[in-house]
Design a protein around this motif. Structure first.
Motif, PDB file in Angstrom:
ATOM      1  N   VAL A 138       0.846  -1.195   0.000  1.00  0.00           N
ATOM      2  CA  VAL A 138       0.000   0.000   0.000  1.00  0.00           C
ATOM      3  C   VAL A 138       0.882   1.245   0.000  1.00  0.00           C
ATOM      4  O   VAL A 138       2.091   1.175   0.209  1.00  0.00           O
ATOM      5  CB  VAL A 138      -0.963   0.015   1.211  1.00  0.00           C
ATOM      6  N   ALA A 139       0.249   2.399  -0.238  1.00  0.00           N
ATOM      7  CA  ALA A 139       1.007   3.650  -0.357  1.00  0.00           C
ATOM      8  C   ALA A 139       0.068   4.822  -0.090  1.00  0.00           C
ATOM      9  O   ALA A 139      -1.161   4.656  -0.067  1.00  0.00           O
ATOM     10  CB  ALA A 139       1.615   3.771  -1.751  1.00  0.00           C
ATOM     11  N   PRO A 140       0.626   6.022   0.087  1.00  0.00           N
ATOM     12  CA  PRO A 140      -0.224   7.214   0.211  1.00  0.00           C
ATOM     13  C   PRO A 140      -0.889   7.523  -1.133  1.00  0.00           C
ATOM     14  O   PRO A 140      -0.569   6.906  -2.156  1.00  0.00           O
ATOM     15  CB  PRO A 140       0.771   8.325   0.591  1.00  0.00           C
ATOM     16  N   PRO A 141      -1.812   8.484  -1.173  1.00  0.00           N
ATOM     17  CA  PRO A 141      -2.376   8.902  -2.460  1.00  0.00           C
ATOM     18  C   PRO A 141      -1.286   9.371  -3.417  1.00  0.00           C
ATOM     19  O   PRO A 141      -0.308   9.992  -3.008  1.00  0.00           O
ATOM     20  CB  PRO A 141      -3.313  10.057  -2.074  1.00  0.00           C
ATOM     21  N   ASN A 191       3.930  -3.442  -5.172  1.00  0.00           N
ATOM     22  CA  ASN A 191       3.405  -2.210  -4.587  1.00  0.00           C
ATOM     23  C   ASN A 191       2.425  -1.547  -5.546  1.00  0.00           C
ATOM     24  O   ASN A 191       2.614  -1.543  -6.767  1.00  0.00           O
ATOM     25  CB  ASN A 191       4.549  -1.253  -4.250  1.00  0.00           C
ATOM     26  N   ILE A 192       1.383  -0.965  -4.999  1.00  0.00           N
ATOM     27  CA  ILE A 192       0.303  -0.388  -5.808  1.00  0.00           C
ATOM     28  C   ILE A 192       0.792   0.715  -6.734  1.00  0.00           C
ATOM     29  O   ILE A 192       0.187   0.968  -7.788  1.00  0.00           O
ATOM     30  CB  ILE A 192      -0.831   0.131  -4.886  1.00  0.00           C
ATOM     31  N   SER A 238      -7.517   3.694  -6.502  1.00  0.00           N
ATOM     32  CA  SER A 238      -7.647   4.468  -5.261  1.00  0.00           C
ATOM     33  C   SER A 238      -9.029   5.085  -5.209  1.00  0.00           C
ATOM     34  O   SER A 238      -9.716   5.193  -6.223  1.00  0.00           O
ATOM     35  CB  SER A 238      -6.568   5.555  -5.187  1.00  0.00           C
ATOM     36  N   GLN A 239      -9.433   5.485  -4.005  1.00  0.00           N
ATOM     37  CA  GLN A 239     -10.763   6.056  -3.819  1.00  0.00           C
ATOM     38  C   GLN A 239     -10.728   7.586  -3.749  1.00  0.00           C
ATOM     39  O   GLN A 239      -9.762   8.175  -3.265  1.00  0.00           O
ATOM     40  CB  GLN A 239     -11.417   5.534  -2.523  1.00  0.00           C
ATOM     41  N   ILE A 240     -11.799   8.178  -4.203  1.00  0.00           N
ATOM     42  CA  ILE A 240     -12.041   9.598  -3.976  1.00  0.00           C
ATOM     43  C   ILE A 240     -12.502   9.757  -2.532  1.00  0.00           C
ATOM     44  O   ILE A 240     -13.137   8.866  -1.964  1.00  0.00           O
ATOM     45  CB  ILE A 240     -13.102  10.100  -4.965  1.00  0.00           C
ATOM     46  N   PHE A 241     -12.187  10.881  -1.932  1.00  0.00           N
ATOM     47  CA  PHE A 241     -12.558  11.184  -0.550  1.00  0.00           C
ATOM     48  C   PHE A 241     -13.768  12.122  -0.606  1.00  0.00           C
ATOM     49  O   PHE A 241     -13.684  13.228  -1.123  1.00  0.00           O
ATOM     50  CB  PHE A 241     -11.359  11.853   0.131  1.00  0.00           C
ATOM     51  N   GLY A 242     -14.911  11.640  -0.093  1.00  0.00           N
ATOM     52  CA  GLY A 242     -16.126  12.440  -0.102  1.00  0.00           C
ATOM     53  C   GLY A 242     -16.683  12.651   1.299  1.00  0.00           C
ATOM     54  O   GLY A 242     -16.408  11.868   2.218  1.00  0.00           O
ATOM     55  N   THR A 260      -3.766   4.138  -0.553  1.00  0.00           N
ATOM     56  CA  THR A 260      -4.013   3.595  -1.890  1.00  0.00           C
ATOM     57  C   THR A 260      -3.626   2.122  -1.893  1.00  0.00           C
ATOM     58  O   THR A 260      -2.557   1.763  -1.418  1.00  0.00           O
ATOM     59  CB  THR A 260      -3.170   4.351  -2.932  1.00  0.00           C
ATOM     60  N   GLY A 261      -4.512   1.279  -2.419  1.00  0.00           N
ATOM     61  CA  GLY A 261      -4.200  -0.137  -2.565  1.00  0.00           C
ATOM     62  C   GLY A 261      -4.941  -1.054  -1.617  1.00  0.00           C
ATOM     63  O   GLY A 261      -4.827  -2.279  -1.741  1.00  0.00           O
ATOM     64  N   LEU A 262      -5.705  -0.506  -0.672  1.00  0.00           N
ATOM     65  CA  LEU A 262      -6.454  -1.383   0.232  1.00  0.00           C
ATOM     66  C   LEU A 262      -7.566  -2.114  -0.518  1.00  0.00           C
ATOM     67  O   LEU A 262      -7.815  -3.298  -0.286  1.00  0.00           O
ATOM     68  CB  LEU A 262      -7.043  -0.583   1.392  1.00  0.00           C
ATOM     69  N   VAL A 263      -8.255  -1.409  -1.409  1.00  0.00           N
ATOM     70  CA  VAL A 263      -9.334  -1.989  -2.208  1.00  0.00           C
ATOM     71  C   VAL A 263      -9.261  -1.409  -3.613  1.00  0.00           C
ATOM     72  O   VAL A 263      -9.094  -0.193  -3.780  1.00  0.00           O
ATOM     73  CB  VAL A 263     -10.725  -1.682  -1.616  1.00  0.00           C
ATOM     74  N   LEU A 264      -9.405  -2.252  -4.622  1.00  0.00           N
ATOM     75  CA  LEU A 264      -9.444  -1.816  -6.019  1.00  0.00           C
ATOM     76  C   LEU A 264     -10.845  -2.049  -6.572  1.00  0.00           C
ATOM     77  O   LEU A 264     -11.548  -2.965  -6.128  1.00  0.00           O
ATOM     78  CB  LEU A 264      -8.426  -2.592  -6.854  1.00  0.00           C
ATOM     79  N   ASN A 265     -11.225  -1.246  -7.545  1.00  0.00           N
ATOM     80  CA  ASN A 265     -12.566  -1.343  -8.124  1.00  0.00           C
ATOM     81  C   ASN A 265     -12.470  -1.555  -9.631  1.00  0.00           C
ATOM     82  O   ASN A 265     -11.843  -0.764 -10.336  1.00  0.00           O
ATOM     83  CB  ASN A 265     -13.357  -0.066  -7.828  1.00  0.00           C
TER      84      ASN A 265
END
Length: 413
Positions: free
Chosen positions: A23-26, A45-46, A138-142, A397-402
């Motif tokens: 995993v990694a930061p955004p 690594n992602i 990675s996910q968007i932060f809402g 980033t990398g915990l869950v992929l879509n």
């Protein structure tokens, strides 16, 4: 209102990799050195996918990782409960939220609301990566409104990962219970989503949706009609919306500081080691100038501030907007021009400003902000100045992929 769903997430297989190595930061908060650091941690690594050498290489790596079961798909659709623990001012804090799918809406619909401008050069890169791989890495932060914090008053059981990175501990839980999924998604149907981080990725997803609709059509609902988001209540007490500070490289910084006195009053001077956010008494008008190992607290004069208020009653609640207006009007300096000439550096931590500012540079420090200002700006259809906010801490980033390759969303709750 937003249509939110669980999804068949793709995750790293803990039997094949160590999660803390992959995993990694955004991607948008790291430089080249950090990117290289994370890519060297593991061949899986992602960042090998999120920041690849080429888009085709990302595609080939992704397919290989799926074949070799480095990445595995959830057997059934689920939500993910995300708890993030961190230290702030010698206190341990915890922020909670959800990872789920949110239906894509154009900003004009007033359902998913932005607060920042986007730049085509960035979206072009993200679009090519998304088009080539068919995955969101990675996910968007809402943010959404939940004054009673009902949606996060939940005790999860199925812990998938516990990862400590940069003195922050991330817990990701899988939630597949239909009653809980329905409760969360039903609540969110009545809320607007405010984008905190990820404007470029969201804009990219809208463009990708149109691209895929031209190939596969608008019906039935397919995975590209949605985007994976991490969402958190705007009232979450440990949601920190920090300002982004500046370091400016100017030919005559002393002249600027001297000229400031016509527009703002110096109310306090201290040394960096003694600086505290408590020095900012009037947050809309106060800012700090760091120069030659001194921090000078300035307050924009009332009559000047009133002019900024008349020009824009909403954005004038942001100190950064007022400071940039002051720079333009008083000194004919535009930050965009400084950025083009590599004369401005954006920094999220005050201490890093003190550590990086050089003798002929000035650091500019801003007060901390309430996330409710973001809501007000977004509802008014305004855009904050570039690099106004820094949501802390960041999700991994990398915990869950879509996957968004065009599969119909045919499951029902």
């Amino acid at each position: 209102m937003p249509d939110c769903l669980p999804f068949y997430g793709w995750r790293y297989n803990p039997e094949k990799v160590k999660i803390e190595e992959v995993v990694a930061p955004p991607y948008d908060v790291v430089g080249e050195e950090e990117k290289a650091f994370y890519q060297k941690k593991s061949p899986y690594n992602i960042f090998h996918l999120e920041l690849p050498e080429t888009y085709q290489k990302a595609k080939h790596l992704l397919e290989e990782w799926i074949r070799s079961q480095i990445l595995v798909k959830e057997p059934k659709p689920c939500l993910y409960f995300y708890e993030l623990s961190f230290m702030r001012e010698q206190k341990t804090l915890s922020r909670k939220g959800w990872i789920l799918l949110v239906k894509l809406h154009h900003f004009e619909e007033g359902i998913v609301l932005p607060h920042e401008k986007v730049f085509p050069k960035v979206t072009d890169d993200r679009f090519e990566l998304l088009k080539t791989t068919g995955f969101q890495f990675s996910q968007i932060f809402g943010l959404y409104e939940d004054p009673d914090l009902l949606t996060i008053s939940y005790s999860p059981k199925n812990l998938l990962y516990e990862v400590t990175l940069d003195q922050q501990t991330h817990h990701l839980y899988q939630v597949s219970e239909v009653d809980i999924i329905k409760e969360v998604t039903d609540y969110l149907k009545h809320q607007k989503i405010y984008i905190a981080d990820g404007h470029h990725r969201y804009t990219t997803a809208l463009r990708y949706k149109e691209y895929m609709e031209n190939k596969l059509g608008t019906t039935p609902p397919r995975d590209y009609h949605y985007i994976a988001m991490y969402v958190c209540p705007i009232e979450e007490p440990n949601l920190l919306m920090l300002p982004t500070h500046r370091i400016y490289r100017l030919p005559n910084p002393e002249d600027l500081i001297q000229a400031l006195k016509n527009w703002a009053e110096k109310v306090y001077t201290t040394e960096p080691i003694n600086f505290s956010q408590n020095f900012f008494k009037i947050k809309e008008r106060d800012f700090g100038i760091c120069f030659k190992n001194k921090v000078m607290i300035f307050r924009i004069k009332q009559e000047v501030y009133e002019r900024f208020q008349q020009k824009d009653p909403v954005l004038s609640k942001l100190t950064l907007y007022n400071f940039l207006s002051l720079m333009e009007q008083a000194f004919q300096i535009k930050e965009e021009s400084l950025k083009e000439q590599n004369q401005v550096e954006f920094i999220s931590e005050v201490r890093e400003v003190f550590n990086h500012v050089k003798d002929q540079e000035i650091g500019v420090i801003f007060p901390e902000l309430s996330p409710l200002i973001l809501k007000e700006v977004a509802l008014q259809g305004k855009r904050m100045p570039h690099k106004s906010t820094f949501f802390y801490p960041k999700i991994l980033t990398g915990l869950v992929l879509n996957e968004v390759r065009g599969k119909p969303l045919d499951f029902k709750l």
